[in-house]
Scaffold this active site. Structure first.
Site, PDB file in Angstrom:
ATOM      1  N   ALA A   1       0.867  -1.171   0.000  1.00  0.00           N
ATOM      2  CA  ALA A   1       0.000   0.000   0.000  1.00  0.00           C
ATOM      3  C   ALA A   1       0.905   1.222   0.000  1.00  0.00           C
ATOM      4  O   ALA A   1       2.083   1.124   0.325  1.00  0.00           O
ATOM      5  CB  ALA A   1      -0.864  -0.016   1.259  1.00  0.00           C
TER       6      ALA A   1
ATOM      7  N   GLY B   1       0.403  -5.105   0.684  1.00  0.00           N
ATOM      8  CA  GLY B   1      -0.798  -5.066  -0.159  1.00  0.00           C
ATOM      9  C   GLY B   1      -0.527  -5.571  -1.564  1.00  0.00           C
ATOM     10  O   GLY B   1      -1.442  -6.051  -2.244  1.00  0.00           O
TER      11      GLY B   1
ATOM     12  N   GLU C   1      -0.825  -9.247  -1.192  1.00  0.00           N
ATOM     13  CA  GLU C   1      -2.250  -9.542  -0.972  1.00  0.00           C
ATOM     14  C   GLU C   1      -3.022  -9.466  -2.295  1.00  0.00           C
ATOM     15  O   GLU C   1      -3.941 -10.259  -2.531  1.00  0.00           O
ATOM     16  CB  GLU C   1      -2.818  -8.572   0.073  1.00  0.00           C
ATOM     17  CG  GLU C   1      -2.303  -8.819   1.486  1.00  0.00           C
ATOM     18  CD  GLU C   1      -2.779  -7.772   2.463  1.00  0.00           C
ATOM     19  OE1 GLU C   1      -3.504  -8.139   3.409  1.00  0.00           O
ATOM     20  OE2 GLU C   1      -2.432  -6.582   2.270  1.00  0.00           O
TER      21      GLU C   1
ATOM     22  N   GLU D   1       4.211  -5.825   7.045  1.00  0.00           N
ATOM     23  CA  GLU D   1       3.430  -4.824   7.778  1.00  0.00           C
ATOM     24  C   GLU D   1       3.842  -4.723   9.257  1.00  0.00           C
ATOM     25  O   GLU D   1       3.845  -3.631   9.830  1.00  0.00           O
ATOM     26  CB  GLU D   1       1.931  -5.175   7.703  1.00  0.00           C
ATOM     27  CG  GLU D   1       1.272  -4.886   6.363  1.00  0.00           C
ATOM     28  CD  GLU D   1       1.446  -5.992   5.344  1.00  0.00           C
ATOM     29  OE1 GLU D   1       0.775  -5.957   4.308  1.00  0.00           O
ATOM     30  OE2 GLU D   1       2.295  -6.879   5.566  1.00  0.00           O
TER      31      GLU D   1
HETATM   32  N1  T1G Z   1       4.701   3.367  -0.053  1.00  0.00           N
HETATM   33  C1  T1G Z   1       5.213   4.574  -0.398  1.00  0.00           C
HETATM   34  N2  T1G Z   1       6.533   4.797  -0.721  1.00  0.00           N
HETATM   35  C2  T1G Z   1       7.334   3.730  -0.694  1.00  0.00           C
HETATM   36  C3  T1G Z   1       6.876   2.434  -0.333  1.00  0.00           C
HETATM   37  C4  T1G Z   1       5.482   2.274  -0.008  1.00  0.00           C
HETATM   38  N3  T1G Z   1       4.962   1.085   0.324  1.00  0.00           N
HETATM   39  N4  T1G Z   1       7.930   1.590  -0.384  1.00  0.00           N
HETATM   40  C5  T1G Z   1       8.994   2.324  -0.769  1.00  0.00           C
HETATM   41  N5  T1G Z   1       8.651   3.596  -0.955  1.00  0.00           N
HETATM   42  C6  T1G Z   1       9.526   4.690  -1.400  1.00  0.00           C
HETATM   43  C7  T1G Z   1      10.637   5.008  -0.389  1.00  0.00           C
HETATM   44  O1  T1G Z   1      10.200   5.905   0.582  1.00  0.00           O
HETATM   45  C8  T1G Z   1      11.714   5.598  -1.289  1.00  0.00           C
HETATM   46  O2  T1G Z   1      11.371   6.931  -1.539  1.00  0.00           O
HETATM   47  C9  T1G Z   1      11.548   4.808  -2.578  1.00  0.00           C
HETATM   48  O3  T1G Z   1      10.227   4.244  -2.549  1.00  0.00           O
HETATM   49  C10 T1G Z   1      12.528   3.685  -2.723  1.00  0.00           C
HETATM   50  O4  T1G Z   1      12.474   2.899  -1.547  1.00  0.00           O
HETATM   51  C11 T1G Z   1      -2.932  -3.158   3.309  1.00  0.00           C
HETATM   52  C12 T1G Z   1      -1.166  -1.732   4.842  1.00  0.00           C
HETATM   53  C13 T1G Z   1      10.257  -2.106  -1.626  1.00  0.00           C
HETATM   54  C14 T1G Z   1      12.038  -3.365  -0.495  1.00  0.00           C
HETATM   55  O5  T1G Z   1       6.370  -2.287   3.989  1.00  0.00           O
HETATM   56  O6  T1G Z   1      10.570  -2.352   2.089  1.00  0.00           O
HETATM   57  O7  T1G Z   1       0.796  -2.837   2.307  1.00  0.00           O
HETATM   58  O8  T1G Z   1      13.269   8.038  -0.430  1.00  0.00           O
HETATM   59  O9  T1G Z   1      14.833   3.364  -0.789  1.00  0.00           O
HETATM   60  O10 T1G Z   1      15.973  -0.157  -0.827  1.00  0.00           O
HETATM   61  O11 T1G Z   1      -1.685  -4.925   4.062  1.00  0.00           O
HETATM   62  O12 T1G Z   1      11.190   0.212  -0.085  1.00  0.00           O
HETATM   63  O13 T1G Z   1      13.328   7.627  -2.881  1.00  0.00           O
HETATM   64  O14 T1G Z   1      11.725   9.292  -1.910  1.00  0.00           O
HETATM   65  O15 T1G Z   1      13.419   1.605   0.332  1.00  0.00           O
HETATM   66  O16 T1G Z   1      15.195  -0.687  -3.178  1.00  0.00           O
HETATM   67  C15 T1G Z   1       3.880  -2.882   3.078  1.00  0.00           C
HETATM   68  C16 T1G Z   1       8.109  -1.026   2.104  1.00  0.00           C
HETATM   69  C17 T1G Z   1       3.194  -1.565   3.209  1.00  0.00           C
HETATM   70  C18 T1G Z   1       7.422  -2.304   1.867  1.00  0.00           C
HETATM   71  C19 T1G Z   1      12.587  -1.353  -1.904  1.00  0.00           C
HETATM   72  N6  T1G Z   1       5.072  -2.732   2.263  1.00  0.00           N
HETATM   73  N7  T1G Z   1       9.195  -0.789   1.171  1.00  0.00           N
HETATM   74  O17 T1G Z   1      13.734  -1.122  -1.182  1.00  0.00           O
HETATM   75  O18 T1G Z   1      14.269   1.254  -2.019  1.00  0.00           O
HETATM   76  S1  T1G Z   1       1.839  -1.694   4.321  1.00  0.00           S
HETATM   77  C20 T1G Z   1       6.251  -2.440   2.800  1.00  0.00           C
HETATM   78  C21 T1G Z   1      10.362  -1.475   1.267  1.00  0.00           C
HETATM   79  C22 T1G Z   1       0.646  -2.540   3.432  1.00  0.00           C
HETATM   80  C23 T1G Z   1      -1.533  -3.702   3.403  1.00  0.00           C
HETATM   81  C24 T1G Z   1      -0.588  -2.878   4.210  1.00  0.00           C
HETATM   82  C25 T1G Z   1      11.429  -1.086   0.317  1.00  0.00           C
HETATM   83  C26 T1G Z   1      11.528  -1.994  -0.937  1.00  0.00           C
HETATM   84  P1  T1G Z   1      12.472   8.017  -1.702  1.00  0.00           P
HETATM   85  P2  T1G Z   1      13.807   2.283  -0.912  1.00  0.00           P
HETATM   86  P3  T1G Z   1      14.899  -0.202  -1.836  1.00  0.00           P
END
Ligand code: T1G
Length: 654
Positions: A62, A101, A104, A124
């Protein structure tokens, strides 16, 4: 505005492509685009639908930037119901990191394929959340309750191969994902493959006591955190209730987590960690120097751990020691560490062998003639460090980055021992260096921009979380630790015991209380550092008299079997009345009347000591932003992530 979701009919297959860089997060526009495409496809000529993403990854979750704002339709759970309800088979094709998400969404599809390098997961819990769109209900139905609990409560991604074994994906494809997925979808149509809805499955039989066992285990591993316990409740609901009911429980608990201070704190850290890698005024396209080989001066605990960090990232390392005996000792510590990682299943035997093979040793500085970076990791003697840097200045080729792993020394003074201060920088690792994620990068007055940019990029390559600090005594982390330590001494003199102070901080969430930390680090380290300081710089003697006396009695901490505690044969701390007697004696020498102290007062005074120093560090520009300080304390000093770091806590909770 063009939709980040595209829909094309390719033969019999309706291809839905998501384009929302950098990680195809499920923003409102992506959700709307997916909804519109799935709905439109129900009435067109397509026989099956394929969801895939452009760019470096399938949907990585998400859109976290939307959290905390008013939710916008279509809501993710409803969108996934629409996908699953499709009358035509829906196939998800995964690459990169299909997370949260995003995964999912794939689970709501009827079939899943992935390239072998793909990873899937539900992280999450690392944001203080639980999966909020059916993940806690669909994973147990596909992979069983125990596997679901492992995957969701750890938040750790798994490989495509592991997902295939668990039944979470159906196929691993080779070559170009788009073409391979189209071919597979076409075959599924030709074979008359039916729609398969994971929500209609039931969870395979569950071992009795599984959920209680997980509640207890997570209660220890994630002390005080609500999300892990809610995950167990949801997976248990998946076993005992129809999908819709279980999903309703998941939604209610998801919203509770979303609004919780714990998740707000952990989401703050998510972005703070990424911000910390950015330096104001340092252009994104700053040229970086190639780092293909590294030298390490000193094969002690720190030197060995640092060498492993580079070797584990595939970078060859030459470790320098003063004698063959010292070198053998250093290399054997590394061998033990690798054997330990293999034993704990952190590394395969083959991987350990190939990483170890990248580490060589020498007693001759000329062995460093071709390296691109040298990190000095000898003990904290400023004159010795300057002598080493002067020697490196002679043997190293032009353009080599010269780094010091000092924990508090003046990097500018060390740089002046060379004719190339612009190539000098601080790289402060934390022990054990091959495990601890934090890397404090100390930018000297003359450090060149390309040196800083190179080390920031390198930190990511060796899987460290970088934070940039200016030059001051102790940089960010250790500078804040001094008033924290001093406050712990005052609390002892005023009436607390070492075990009361440590228990109060551990119950509050710190990984370890201050007195145990000092015993672990070695009381002699602080003692020696104080010997080099004037009385003025040492400050109030009430804040170091007790540890000085302990050291002079030979109680150096865990390494000598006694410090603020005595340590049993398993290195467990045992309260020692002899220490309390010393504290009482010193208290009376300073005329301090000892009294009852509450745990609340202990926590409040210690955290305030950290925060007050943090504010000075910000005012002086030693740290760029408060979030940087939070990242330092969470990744380097065992500060609870669920409280967001000292500055976030002070600004948002206290
Ligand atoms: N939403 C918004 N921005 C995101 C994002 C996300 N989910 N994931 C990464 N970014 C942005 C980050 O801030 C950065 O921005 C750029 O992308 C590159 O990220 C309903 C509620 C995917 C493994 O927890 O673990 O889904 O600094 O530097 O090292 O159940 O990002 O360049 O401006 O980290 O290559 C669940 C979170 C959400 C994954 C890539 N998902 N992301 O790593 O790049 S909760 C996560 C990561 C959810 C549902 C629930 C990592 C990555 P900027 P990066 P990276």
């Amino acid at each position: 505005m063009t939709s980040p979701v595209d829909y094309q009919l390719e033969g019999d297959i309706g291809v839905i492509t998501v384009r929302n860089p950098p990680v195809n997060a499920l923003s409102q526009a992506v959700r709307q685009g997916l909804h519109d495409a799935i709905t439109a496809a129900q009435v067109d000529a397509s026989k099956a639908l394929l969801i895939l993403c452009e760019g470096r990854t399938f949907i990585a979750g998400a859109d976290i930037t939307e959290f905390g704002k008013a939710p916008l339709e279509p809501y993710l759970p409803d969108l996934l119901d629409t996908i699953e309800a499709s009358a035509k088979p829906v196939i998800a094709a995964l690459h990169g990191t299909a997370l949260g998400g995003g995964f999912e969404t794939a689970l709501a599809a009827h079939y899943r394929c992935a390239v072998s390098s793909a990873r899937v997961g539900l992280p999450e819990v690392k944001l203080g959340l639980i999966p909020g769109a059916g993940g806690t209900q669909r994973v147990p139905r596909l992979a069983g309750a125990a596997a679901a609990l492992d995957l969701i409560s750890s938040g750790a991604p798994i490989t495509a191969g592991e997902a295939l074994q668990l039944g979470l994906i159906d196929k691993i494809v080779d070559g170009d994902l788009h073409d391979a997925a189209i071919a597979w979808a076409t075959k599924l149509v030709a074979d008359g493959a039916p729609v398969r809805r994971s929500s209609e499955l039931s969870v395979p039989d569950v071992e009795p006591g599984l959920f209680d066992e997980y509640r207890a285990r997570l209660g220890k591993r994630a002390r005080g955190q609500i999300a892990p316990q809610h995950i167990v409740t949801c997976v248990e609901a998946a076993v005992n209730s129809p999908f819709a009911e279980g999903r309703a429980i998941e939604r209610e608990l998801f919203i509770e987590c979303m609004q919780s201070p714990q998740s707000i704190a952990m989401r703050h850290l998510f972005f703070a960690e990424r911000e910390a890698a950015k330096v104001d005024g340092l252009a994104k396209d700053t040229q970086r120097r190639p780092i293909d080989a590294v030298g390490i001066i000193g094969g002690g605990t720190m030197g060995g751990g640092i060498a492993m960090s580079f070797a584990n990232a595939g970078i060859p390392v030459t470790m320098i020691e003063i004698s063959d005996e010292a070198l053998d000792r250093g290399l054997s510590i590394i061998d033990e560490n690798y054997a330990g990682s293999v034993k704990r299943g952190k590394l395969s035997k083959d991987a350990a062998v190939s990483c170890r093979a990248l580490i060589t040793g020498s007693t001759d500085y000329t062995a460093l003639a071709d390296v691109d970076l040298v990190i000095e990791a000898v003990f904290e003697d400023p004159d010795l460090k300057k002598k080493i840097f002067a020697q490196l200045d002679e043997v190293c080729k032009p353009g080599v980055i010269l780094a010091t792993n000092t924990s508090y020394q003046d990097v500018d003074q060390i740089a002046l021992a060379t004719g190339r201060p612009e190539d000098v920088i601080g790289m402060h690792f934390f022990s054990p260096a091959h495990i601890m994620k934090l890397l404090e990068i100390v930018r000297g007055e003359k450090t060149a921009d390309d040196v800083l940019a190179t080390v920031l990029r390198l930190a990511k390559k060796i899987r460290k979380v970088p934070v940039v600090s200016g030059v001051c005594y102790g940089f960010i982390g250790n500078r804040m630790l001094r008033p924290y330590g001093k406050q712990s001494q005052l609390l002892l003199l005023e009436g607390a015991t070492p075990e009361q102070v440590d228990k109060a901080m551990q119950d509050w969430g710190m990984a370890m209380g201050p007195l145990r930390v000092f015993d672990l680090a070695g009381l002699d380290v602080g003692y020696k550092a104080r010997q080099a300081l004037s009385d003025d710089m040492k400050g109030d003697p009430k804040t170091y008299r007790v540890p000085d006396m302990l050291v002079e009695m030979g109680r150096l901490g865990q390494k000598s079997g006694a410090g603020f505690y005595t340590y049993d044969e398993n290195r467990r701390p045992v309260p020692d009345t002899a220490v309390v007697e010393i504290i009482e004696q010193v208290a009376s020498e300073f005329g301090i009347e000892r009294r009852e102290l509450s745990d609340e007062e202990i926590v409040e005074r210690l955290i305030s000591a950290l925060v007050d120093e943090g504010r000075k560090i910000l005012d002086e520009g030693i740290a760029q932003r408060a979030g940087d300080i939070d990242v330092v304390y969470v990744y380097g000093y065992g500060f609870p992530a669920a409280r967001g770091g000292p500055m976030h806590y002070a600004d948002n909770v206290a």
